[in-house]
Design a protein around this motif. Structure first.
Motif, PDB file in Angstrom:
ATOM      1  N   ALA A   1       3.828  -9.710   8.839  1.00 12.00           N
ATOM      2  CA  ALA A   1       5.156  -9.164   9.127  1.00 12.00           C
ATOM      3  C   ALA A   1       5.862  -8.748   7.838  1.00 12.00           C
ATOM      4  O   ALA A   1       6.552  -7.721   7.798  1.00 12.00           O
ATOM      5  N   ALA A   2       5.684  -9.545   6.771  1.00  8.58           N
ATOM      6  CA  ALA A   2       6.297  -9.205   5.482  1.00  8.58           C
ATOM      7  C   ALA A   2       5.747  -7.886   4.958  1.00  8.58           C
ATOM      8  O   ALA A   2       6.501  -7.035   4.467  1.00  8.58           O
ATOM      9  N   ILE A   3       4.437  -7.692   5.066  1.00  9.21           N
ATOM     10  CA  ILE A   3       3.827  -6.447   4.593  1.00  9.21           C
ATOM     11  C   ILE A   3       4.319  -5.265   5.425  1.00  9.21           C
ATOM     12  O   ILE A   3       4.622  -4.190   4.879  1.00  9.21           O
ATOM     13  N   ALA A   4       4.450  -5.469   6.743  1.00  9.65           N
ATOM     14  CA  ALA A   4       4.982  -4.401   7.603  1.00  9.65           C
ATOM     15  C   ALA A   4       6.418  -4.071   7.218  1.00  9.65           C
ATOM     16  O   ALA A   4       6.814  -2.889   7.195  1.00  9.65           O
ATOM     17  N   ALA A   5       7.216  -5.084   6.913  1.00  9.71           N
ATOM     18  CA  ALA A   5       8.611  -4.863   6.519  1.00  9.71           C
ATOM     19  C   ALA A   5       8.696  -4.130   5.189  1.00  9.71           C
ATOM     20  O   ALA A   5       9.569  -3.271   4.990  1.00  9.71           O
TER      21      ALA A   5
ATOM     22  N   LEU B   1      -7.637  -5.298  -1.620  1.00  6.92           N
ATOM     23  CA  LEU B   1      -7.892  -4.381  -2.736  1.00  6.92           C
ATOM     24  C   LEU B   1      -9.252  -4.651  -3.374  1.00  6.92           C
ATOM     25  O   LEU B   1     -10.049  -3.722  -3.584  1.00  6.92           O
ATOM     26  N   VAL B   2      -9.528  -5.907  -3.659  1.00  6.62           N
ATOM     27  CA  VAL B   2     -10.802  -6.263  -4.298  1.00  6.62           C
ATOM     28  C   VAL B   2     -11.970  -5.907  -3.387  1.00  6.62           C
ATOM     29  O   VAL B   2     -12.983  -5.349  -3.842  1.00  6.62           O
ATOM     30  N   ALA B   3     -11.853  -6.215  -2.102  1.00  6.17           N
ATOM     31  CA  ALA B   3     -12.952  -5.950  -1.171  1.00  6.17           C
ATOM     32  C   ALA B   3     -13.269  -4.457  -1.087  1.00  6.17           C
ATOM     33  O   ALA B   3     -14.442  -4.054  -1.132  1.00  6.17           O
ATOM     34  N   GLN B   4     -12.240  -3.632  -0.997  1.00  8.54           N
ATOM     35  CA  GLN B   4     -12.481  -2.200  -0.830  1.00  8.54           C
ATOM     36  C   GLN B   4     -12.965  -1.549  -2.123  1.00  8.54           C
ATOM     37  O   GLN B   4     -13.829  -0.666  -2.096  1.00  8.54           O
ATOM     38  N   VAL B   5     -12.430  -1.968  -3.259  1.00 13.19           N
ATOM     39  CA  VAL B   5     -12.885  -1.412  -4.531  1.00 13.19           C
ATOM     40  C   VAL B   5     -14.335  -1.819  -4.795  1.00 13.19           C
ATOM     41  O   VAL B   5     -15.160  -0.994  -5.198  1.00 13.19           O
ATOM     42  N   ARG B   6     -14.643  -3.068  -4.550  1.00 11.66           N
ATOM     43  CA  ARG B   6     -16.025  -3.516  -4.791  1.00 11.66           C
ATOM     44  C   ARG B   6     -16.993  -2.799  -3.848  1.00 11.66           C
ATOM     45  O   ARG B   6     -18.088  -2.421  -4.251  1.00 11.66           O
TER      46      ARG B   6
ATOM     47  N   LEU C   1      -6.001   3.559  -2.751  1.00 12.76           N
ATOM     48  CA  LEU C   1      -5.362   2.474  -2.024  1.00 12.76           C
ATOM     49  C   LEU C   1      -3.891   2.317  -2.406  1.00 12.76           C
ATOM     50  O   LEU C   1      -3.041   2.122  -1.540  1.00 12.76           O
ATOM     51  N   ILE C   2      -3.596   2.385  -3.710  1.00  5.97           N
ATOM     52  CA  ILE C   2      -2.189   2.200  -4.096  1.00  5.97           C
ATOM     53  C   ILE C   2      -1.357   3.440  -3.772  1.00  5.97           C
ATOM     54  O   ILE C   2      -0.163   3.332  -3.508  1.00  5.97           O
ATOM     55  N   GLU C   3      -1.984   4.621  -3.755  1.00  3.94           N
ATOM     56  CA  GLU C   3      -1.248   5.809  -3.351  1.00  3.94           C
ATOM     57  C   GLU C   3      -0.893   5.746  -1.863  1.00  3.94           C
ATOM     58  O   GLU C   3       0.188   6.174  -1.448  1.00  3.94           O
ATOM     59  N   ALA C   4      -1.792   5.170  -1.071  1.00  3.39           N
ATOM     60  CA  ALA C   4      -1.557   5.059   0.370  1.00  3.39           C
ATOM     61  C   ALA C   4      -0.531   3.970   0.697  1.00  3.39           C
ATOM     62  O   ALA C   4       0.098   4.008   1.757  1.00  3.39           O
ATOM     63  N   ASP C   5      -0.348   3.001  -0.188  1.00  2.00           N
ATOM     64  CA  ASP C   5       0.555   1.871   0.064  1.00  2.00           C
ATOM     65  C   ASP C   5       1.431   1.604  -1.158  1.00  2.00           C
ATOM     66  O   ASP C   5       1.450   0.483  -1.689  1.00  2.00           O
ATOM     67  N   PRO C   6       2.193   2.590  -1.622  1.00  6.00           N
ATOM     68  CA  PRO C   6       2.922   2.434  -2.887  1.00  6.00           C
ATOM     69  C   PRO C   6       3.992   1.348  -2.866  1.00  6.00           C
ATOM     70  O   PRO C   6       4.192   0.661  -3.872  1.00  6.00           O
ATOM     71  N   GLU C   7       4.685   1.177  -1.749  1.00  4.65           N
ATOM     72  CA  GLU C   7       5.756   0.174  -1.718  1.00  4.65           C
ATOM     73  C   GLU C   7       5.197  -1.247  -1.773  1.00  4.65           C
ATOM     74  O   GLU C   7       5.766  -2.124  -2.422  1.00  4.65           O
ATOM     75  N   VAL C   8       4.077  -1.465  -1.106  1.00  9.13           N
ATOM     76  CA  VAL C   8       3.441  -2.784  -1.182  1.00  9.13           C
ATOM     77  C   VAL C   8       2.972  -3.050  -2.606  1.00  9.13           C
ATOM     78  O   VAL C   8       3.129  -4.156  -3.134  1.00  9.13           O
ATOM     79  N   TYR C   9       2.422  -2.022  -3.258  1.00  5.97           N
ATOM     80  CA  TYR C   9       1.990  -2.166  -4.650  1.00  5.97           C
ATOM     81  C   TYR C   9       3.188  -2.501  -5.544  1.00  5.97           C
ATOM     82  O   TYR C   9       3.114  -3.412  -6.379  1.00  5.97           O
TER      83      TYR C   9
ATOM     84  N   ASN D   1       2.033   3.291 -14.358  1.00  4.84           N
ATOM     85  CA  ASN D   1       2.823   4.356 -14.968  1.00  4.84           C
ATOM     86  C   ASN D   1       2.886   5.589 -14.067  1.00  4.84           C
ATOM     87  O   ASN D   1       3.934   6.227 -13.920  1.00  4.84           O
ATOM     88  N   TRP D   2       1.762   5.928 -13.460  1.00  7.87           N
ATOM     89  CA  TRP D   2       1.666   7.095 -12.578  1.00  7.87           C
ATOM     90  C   TRP D   2       2.616   6.978 -11.389  1.00  7.87           C
ATOM     91  O   TRP D   2       3.313   7.938 -11.033  1.00  7.87           O
ATOM     92  N   LEU D   3       2.684   5.793 -10.779  1.00  9.01           N
ATOM     93  CA  LEU D   3       3.571   5.600  -9.633  1.00  9.01           C
ATOM     94  C   LEU D   3       5.036   5.537 -10.051  1.00  9.01           C
ATOM     95  O   LEU D   3       5.913   6.031  -9.347  1.00  9.01           O
TER      96      LEU D   3
END
Length: 220
Positions: free
Chosen positions: A26-30, A76-81, A104-112, A180-182
């Motif tokens: 729920a926190a991630i959704a928020a 993140l670790v699972a998908q990158v690996r 992954l971070i471009e798709a979820d910038p606020e969570v990052y 820096n990019w984000l």
């Protein structure tokens, strides 16, 4: 009697753990809905409950922050690996990991941003976080990158002993560049940044691969 009590305790432990998972989700959704500056009221609303219930399962905001960090790190670790292991050759492996991380971070910038910049935490809450989840994440990813690179280098006859420093070095570089990019977008696309970072990483990584391997590898 003691056995019955143990079973009840075990059931309640499982329930509490499941509830913590639900509240973390729920926190991630928020965060995705309201941005990295999300408040505990937003988290409670996303969970369909009250702040009192949230605090019943998380002692404070710092504990919830650490739980979110753990969930993000796991994904993140699972998908990158997975992306790195699917590639063939040291350069392609590095390129796949960099591209997957940026995607992954471009798709979820606020969570990052929530994980990296800790906007939920006040100064007092920050003191309650005894470890640094972001540093732990970068270190954990460095370990995985080193493991995958070592396997690739062993297959190509490269310098396996250099896999650990290069794995951690590349992950640290990509993490800093991505942050820096984000934070200060300059119009550079994800694809362009990934290509630049891959070239930069390969300038050093290529020194670990024997010259014949470089010539025969398609992506060298």
């Amino acid at each position: 009697m003691k056995l019955a009590q143990d079973r009840r305790s075990s059931r309640w432990d499982a329930h509490r753990q499941a509830r913590r998972v639900q509240l973390t989700d729920a926190a991630i959704a928020a965060i995705r809905e309201h941005g990295a500056g999300v408040g505990m009221e937003d988290v409670a609303a996303a969970a369909g409950t009250s702040k009192t219930v949230v605090y019943r399962h998380f002692a404070d905001r710092a504990e919830l922050y650490v739980a979110v960090c753990g969930r993000v790190a796991e994904a993140l670790v699972a998908q990158v690996r997975r992306a790195m292991e699917a590639a063939s050759g040291p350069r392609a492996t590095a390129a796949a990991g960099i591209e997957a991380y940026l995607r992954l971070i471009e798709a979820d910038p606020e969570v990052y941003r929530f994980v990296v910049h800790r906007p939920l935490l006040s100064g007092r809450d920050s003191g309650a976080v005894t470890a640094d989840p972001v540093r732990d994440l970068v270190s954990h990813m460095g370990d995985h990158a080193a493991t995958v690179l070592a396997a690739q280098l062993e297959r190509t006859g490269g310098d396996v002993t250099a896999a650990a420093p290069w794995g951690h070095g590349v992950v640290g570089m990509v993490h800093a560049a991505a942050d820096n990019w984000l934070a200060r977008p300059s119009g550079m696309t994800r694809e362009a940044l990934a290509a630049h970072l891959t070239d930069l990483a390969w300038a050093g990584l290529s020194g670990m691969v024997p010259a014949p391997g470089d010539r025969t590898e398609e992506d060298a």
